[in-house]
Motif scaffolding. Structure first.
Motif, mmCIF file in Angstrom:
data_model
loop_
_atom_site.group_PDB
_atom_site.id
_atom_site.type_symbol
_atom_site.label_atom_id
_atom_site.label_comp_id
_atom_site.label_asym_id
_atom_site.label_seq_id
_atom_site.Cartn_x
_atom_site.Cartn_y
_atom_site.Cartn_z
ATOM 1 N N LEU A 82 -1.485 16.360 -5.199
ATOM 2 C CA LEU A 82 -2.632 15.152 -5.441
ATOM 3 C C LEU A 82 -2.730 14.423 -4.143
ATOM 4 C CD1 LEU A 82 -0.770 13.893 -8.628
ATOM 5 C CD2 LEU A 82 -3.025 15.371 -8.416
ATOM 6 N N PRO A 83 -3.702 13.881 -3.907
ATOM 7 C CA PRO A 83 -3.975 13.111 -2.671
ATOM 8 C C PRO A 83 -3.219 11.671 -2.363
ATOM 9 C CG PRO A 83 -5.666 12.837 -4.219
ATOM 10 C CD PRO A 83 -4.940 13.544 -4.949
ATOM 11 N N PHE A 84 -2.066 11.663 -2.511
ATOM 12 C CA PHE A 84 -1.324 10.490 -2.525
ATOM 13 C C PHE A 84 0.003 10.753 -1.665
ATOM 14 C CE2 PHE A 84 -3.250 9.965 -6.493
ATOM 15 C CZ PHE A 84 -3.974 8.827 -6.310
ATOM 16 N N SER A 85 0.278 9.808 -0.695
ATOM 17 C CA SER A 85 1.444 10.157 -0.114
ATOM 18 C C SER A 85 2.724 9.706 -0.747
ATOM 19 C CB SER A 85 1.487 9.166 1.335
ATOM 20 O OG SER A 85 1.212 7.911 1.155
ATOM 21 N N ARG A 86 4.005 9.979 -0.201
ATOM 22 C CA ARG A 86 5.416 9.575 -0.827
ATOM 23 C C ARG A 86 5.550 7.838 -0.903
ATOM 24 N NH1 ARG A 86 10.893 12.001 1.053
ATOM 25 N NH2 ARG A 86 9.630 13.864 0.537
ATOM 26 N N PRO A 87 4.929 7.656 0.248
ATOM 27 C CA PRO A 87 5.295 5.927 0.408
ATOM 28 C C PRO A 87 4.397 5.253 -0.634
ATOM 29 C CG PRO A 87 5.143 6.693 2.339
ATOM 30 C CD PRO A 87 5.053 8.063 1.523
ATOM 31 N N PHE A 88 3.329 5.865 -0.862
ATOM 32 C CA PHE A 88 2.069 5.259 -1.765
ATOM 33 C C PHE A 88 2.743 5.185 -3.068
ATOM 34 C CE2 PHE A 88 -1.080 5.538 -4.737
ATOM 35 C CZ PHE A 88 -2.150 4.628 -4.364
ATOM 36 N N ILE A 89 3.720 5.994 -3.646
ATOM 37 C CA ILE A 89 4.226 5.910 -4.963
ATOM 38 C C ILE A 89 5.205 4.716 -5.008
ATOM 39 C CG2 ILE A 89 5.730 6.774 -6.620
ATOM 40 C CD1 ILE A 89 4.589 9.595 -5.790
ATOM 41 N N GLY A 90 6.035 4.461 -4.051
ATOM 42 C CA GLY A 90 6.859 3.298 -4.075
ATOM 43 C C GLY A 90 6.310 1.964 -3.980
ATOM 44 N N ASP A 91 4.975 1.689 -3.057
ATOM 45 C CA ASP A 91 4.387 0.477 -2.937
ATOM 46 C C ASP A 91 3.763 0.227 -3.934
ATOM 47 O OD1 ASP A 91 5.181 0.750 -0.163
ATOM 48 O OD2 ASP A 91 3.479 1.493 0.445
ATOM 49 N N ALA A 92 2.899 1.360 -4.673
ATOM 50 C CA ALA A 92 2.442 1.119 -6.082
ATOM 51 C C ALA A 92 3.239 0.459 -7.244
ATOM 52 C CB ALA A 92 1.593 2.271 -6.563
ATOM 53 N N LEU A 93 4.621 1.183 -7.074
ATOM 54 C CA LEU A 93 5.437 0.803 -8.423
ATOM 55 C C LEU A 93 6.100 -0.502 -8.086
ATOM 56 C CD1 LEU A 93 7.533 4.037 -9.011
ATOM 57 C CD2 LEU A 93 5.586 2.866 -10.593
ATOM 58 N N THR A 94 6.224 -1.154 -6.845
ATOM 59 C CA THR A 94 6.718 -2.416 -6.482
ATOM 60 C C THR A 94 5.602 -3.325 -7.055
ATOM 61 O OG1 THR A 94 7.555 -1.712 -4.375
ATOM 62 C CG2 THR A 94 7.221 -4.103 -4.702
ATOM 63 N N TRP A 95 4.360 -3.046 -6.844
ATOM 64 C CA TRP A 95 3.168 -3.919 -7.533
ATOM 65 C C TRP A 95 3.371 -3.854 -8.976
ATOM 66 C CZ3 TRP A 95 -1.418 -6.268 -5.278
ATOM 67 C CH2 TRP A 95 -1.336 -6.618 -4.041
ATOM 68 N N VAL A 96 3.556 -2.516 -9.531
ATOM 69 C CA VAL A 96 4.064 -2.446 -11.116
ATOM 70 C C VAL A 96 4.775 -3.316 -11.703
ATOM 71 C CG1 VAL A 96 4.557 -0.835 -12.691
ATOM 72 C CG2 VAL A 96 2.733 -0.277 -11.085
ATOM 73 N N MET A 97 6.127 -3.131 -10.902
ATOM 74 C CA MET A 97 7.195 -4.263 -11.355
ATOM 75 C C MET A 97 6.958 -5.687 -11.405
ATOM 76 S SD MET A 97 10.542 -2.537 -9.148
ATOM 77 C CE MET A 97 10.710 -0.866 -9.019
ATOM 78 N N LEU A 98 6.182 -6.282 -10.631
ATOM 79 C CA LEU A 98 5.821 -7.295 -10.712
ATOM 80 C C LEU A 98 4.809 -7.849 -11.814
ATOM 81 C CD1 LEU A 98 5.711 -10.124 -9.274
ATOM 82 C CD2 LEU A 98 3.841 -9.516 -7.978
#
Length: 284
Positions: A54-70
Motif C-alpha cells: 500500500l502507498p503509505f509509510s510506517r510513520p504515516f500509520i503512527g501519525d494518523a493514529l495519534t490524530w485518531v486517539m484525539l
C-alpha cells in the motif's frame, strides 16, 4: 453443568475492574483495553503495508493514529453529552467536558464518565479528514487502510465494558443471562457487551479482513463497515438495556438504534457516491 451455569451467571460479580493500584492511582482494565485496541489496529495496519504494498509509510500509520486517539476521546465524550446527556451539558458545559471536579472547593481528577461510540466515530472521521488534508493524502484511502482492523480493536473495548459491569443487557430467563451488580436488581440479564464484542467485533473483522484485497474502489471498505456495524448493533440493541435517563426515544427504539439507522444510511450513501465516482473516473 449446574456448577458452570452458576459460575457463568455470577461471573460479573467476581471480576475486578482494577488491575492493580498504587495509592490513589488505579490501573483499570477499561483504559488498558483502549491501549490494546489501538495497538491491534496499529499492528494490523503495519502488516497490511508489508503484505499488500500500500502507498503509505510506517510513520504515516503512527501519525494518523495519534490524530485518531484525539478524535476518539473528544468525539466520544462530546457525542455522549449531545446524544445522552444534553441536559447536563447545558447545565454545566465546562464541568461536563473536563475530567476535573471542583465540587469540594478544590480541584480533583474525576475522570471521564460516559463515552459514545457514535460520537467517537464522528470524531475520528473529522480528525482523519483534517490529518489527510494536512498531509495531502486521500481521505477514503486512509480510512480504508485502518477500517478492516477497527472491529477487532473494538472487541477489546466491549470486553472492557463487560469487566466494568456496565452497558449490560435486558432482563432474560435464558441460562446465558448473568447477574450484573450495577443493574440494581438481582435479575438475569443478557451479556450484551459480549454479543457486541463477538458480532460487531470478531465477525465484522473477519468479513472486512477477507474483503480488504477485493476492494473495488476507495471507500468501499468504509461503506461496508458503516452499514455492517450499524445493522448488527441495531439488532443487538434489542438485547441491551436502554440508558435509564433516556429510555426508548421513538417507536420503541433506543437512541443507539436511531444512531445505527443513521449509520446504515451513511454507509449506503457512501457506497453509491464512491462507486459512481469510481465509474466516472474509469469512463474518462
Amino acid at each position: 453443568m449446574g456448577d458452570f451455569t452458576f459460575w457463568w451467571q455470577h461471573l460479573p460479580s467476581q471480576m475486578n475492574p482494577v488491575i492493580l493500584s498504587f495509592g490513589s492511582f488505579a490501573l483499570r482494565w477499561y483504559g488498558t483495553m483502549y491501549i490494546i485496541a489501538f495497538a491491534v489496529v496499529y499492528l494490523l495496519a503495519r502488516y497490511r503495508l508489508r503484505s499488500e504494498s500500500l502507498p503509505f509509510s510506517r510513520p504515516f500509520i503512527g501519525d494518523a493514529l495519534t490524530w485518531v486517539m484525539l478524535g476518539v476521546i473528544l468525539g466520544g465524550r462530546l457525542g455522549y453529552l449531545l446524544f445522552y446527556g444534553l441536559g447536563a451539558l447545558i447545565a454545566d458545559p465546562l464541568g461536563t467536558l473536563l475530567p476535573w471536579s471542583t465540587a469540594s472547593g478544590g480541584c480533583a481528577f474525576s475522570g471521564i464518565s460516559g463515552m459514545s461510540y457514535h460520537g467517537g466515530l464522528i470524531g475520528v472521521a473529522v480528525a482523519l479528514f483534517a490529518f489527510t488534508k494536512a498531509r495531502k493524502t486521500g481521505f477514503l484511502e486512509t480510512v480504508d487502510l485502518f477500517i478492516p482492523a477497527v472491529p477487532l480493536g473494538y472487541t477489546f473495548g466491549r470486553l472492557g465494558n463487560f469487566i466494568n459491569g456496565e452497558l449490560y443487557g435486558r432482563v432474560t430467563d435464558a441460562a446465558i443471562g448473568m447477574y450484573f451488580p450495577m443493574a440494581g436488581t438481582h435479575q438475569l440479564r443478557h451479556p450484551s457487551q459480549l454479543y457486541e464484542a463477538f458480532f460487531e467485533g470478531i465477525v465484522l473483522f473477519v468479513i472486512l479482513w477477507l474483503l480488504r484485497r477485493r476492494s473495488p474502489f476507495p471507500g468501499f471498505l468504509s461503506a461496508v463497515y458503516l452499514f455492517g456495524y450499524g445493522l448488527v448493533r441495531f439488532f443487538i440493541e434489542f438485547f441491551r438495556e436502554p440508558d435509564a435517563h433516556i429510555g426508548f426515544v421513538a417507536f420503541s427504539l433506543s437512541m443507539g438504534q436511531l444512531l445505527c439507522l443513521a449509520m446504515m444510511l451513511a454507509g449506503v450513501s457512501l457506497f453509491f457516491f464512491t462507486s459512481s465516482s469510481a465509474k466516472k473516473v474509469r469512463t474518462r
